[in-house]
Scaffold this motif. Structure first.
Motif, PDB file in Angstrom:
ATOM      1  N   THR A 287      -1.738   6.553   6.984  1.00  0.00           N
ATOM      2  CA  THR A 287      -3.249   5.803   6.467  1.00  0.00           C
ATOM      3  C   THR A 287      -2.824   5.523   4.934  1.00  0.00           C
ATOM      4  OG1 THR A 287      -4.316   7.786   5.852  1.00  0.00           O
ATOM      5  CG2 THR A 287      -4.667   7.117   7.851  1.00  0.00           C
ATOM      6  N   THR A 288      -3.826   4.794   4.380  1.00  0.00           N
ATOM      7  CA  THR A 288      -3.954   4.573   2.841  1.00  0.00           C
ATOM      8  C   THR A 288      -5.343   4.552   2.495  1.00  0.00           C
ATOM      9  OG1 THR A 288      -3.171   2.904   1.125  1.00  0.00           O
ATOM     10  CG2 THR A 288      -4.017   1.887   3.169  1.00  0.00           C
TER      11      THR A 288
ATOM     12  N   ARG B  57      -2.601   1.397   9.521  1.00  0.00           N
ATOM     13  CA  ARG B  57      -1.815   0.129   9.452  1.00  0.00           C
ATOM     14  C   ARG B  57      -2.697  -1.062   9.935  1.00  0.00           C
ATOM     15  NH1 ARG B  57       3.350   1.044   7.333  1.00  0.00           N
ATOM     16  NH2 ARG B  57       3.783   3.327   7.356  1.00  0.00           N
TER      17      ARG B  57
ATOM     18  N   TYR C  11       0.859  -1.045  -0.034  1.00  0.00           N
ATOM     19  CA  TYR C  11       0.165  -0.026   0.076  1.00  0.00           C
ATOM     20  C   TYR C  11       1.008   1.295   0.046  1.00  0.00           C
ATOM     21  CZ  TYR C  11      -3.911  -3.049   1.198  1.00  0.00           C
ATOM     22  OH  TYR C  11      -4.867  -4.125   1.163  1.00  0.00           O
ATOM     23  N   HIS C  12       0.240   2.227  -0.478  1.00  0.00           N
ATOM     24  CA  HIS C  12       0.911   3.792  -0.735  1.00  0.00           C
ATOM     25  C   HIS C  12       0.331   4.554   0.649  1.00  0.00           C
ATOM     26  CE1 HIS C  12       2.562   7.412  -1.914  1.00  0.00           C
ATOM     27  NE2 HIS C  12       1.561   8.025  -1.624  1.00  0.00           N
ATOM     28  N   TRP C  13       1.322   4.799   1.595  1.00  0.00           N
ATOM     29  CA  TRP C  13       0.843   5.588   2.975  1.00  0.00           C
ATOM     30  C   TRP C  13       1.298   6.920   3.065  1.00  0.00           C
ATOM     31  CZ3 TRP C  13      -1.690   2.402   6.134  1.00  0.00           C
ATOM     32  CH2 TRP C  13      -1.441   1.115   5.727  1.00  0.00           C
ATOM     33  N   THR C  14       0.286   7.530   3.246  1.00  0.00           N
ATOM     34  CA  THR C  14       0.431   9.231   3.630  1.00  0.00           C
ATOM     35  C   THR C  14      -0.399   9.520   5.028  1.00  0.00           C
ATOM     36  OG1 THR C  14      -1.623   9.557   2.364  1.00  0.00           O
ATOM     37  CG2 THR C  14       0.939   9.708   1.442  1.00  0.00           C
TER      38      THR C  14
ATOM     39  N   ARG D  49      -9.980   6.418   4.205  1.00  0.00           N
ATOM     40  CA  ARG D  49      -8.454   6.250   4.722  1.00  0.00           C
ATOM     41  C   ARG D  49      -8.608   4.905   5.728  1.00  0.00           C
ATOM     42  NH1 ARG D  49      -5.551   9.087   1.783  1.00  0.00           N
ATOM     43  NH2 ARG D  49      -3.791   8.477   2.830  1.00  0.00           N
TER      44      ARG D  49
END
Length: 79
Positions: free
Chosen positions: A28-29, A48, A10-13, A45
Motif C-alpha cells: 500500500t501507499t 495498487r 509511489y512509495h509502497w510498504t 493507505r
C-alpha cells in the motif's frame, strides 16, 4: 500512462488498504493523512488497484474541468 510507470510514482510498504481491509496486509501507499481531533495523525493507505482507480478518477475529473492532470497524487484534490 502505463500502469507500472504510474505505480512507480509511489512509495509502497505493507499496510491495510482503506477500501479492502479484509484482504489484510498488502503493498500500500499513503494517499492521505488525516488529523482526528482525539488521535493525532492517521495515514489513509491504498493498494495498487485502488491507486489506479483513484488516478483514473482524477484524470477524468481534470479532463472534464479543463484542469491539468499530474499523475502521482492520488488522494489529493485537483489543483
Amino acid at each position: 500512462m502505463e500502469r507500472e510507470k504510474l505505480l512507480a510514482l509511489y512509495h509502497w510498504t505493507q499496510g491495510i488498504c482503506f477500501r479492502h481491509p479484509g484482504r489484510g496486509e498488502t503493498a500500500t501507499t499513503v494517499v492521505k493523512t488525516i488529523h482526528p481531533r482525539a488521535d493525532g495523525e492517521y495515514h489513509v493507505r491504498a493498494c495498487r488497484d485502488c491507486v489506479i482507480d483513484m488516478e483514473a478518477i482524477r484524470e477524468e475529473a481534470a479532463a472534464e474541468s479543463g484542469s491539468k492532470y499530474e499523475p502521482g497524487h492520488a488522494g489529493e484534490a485537483l489543483g
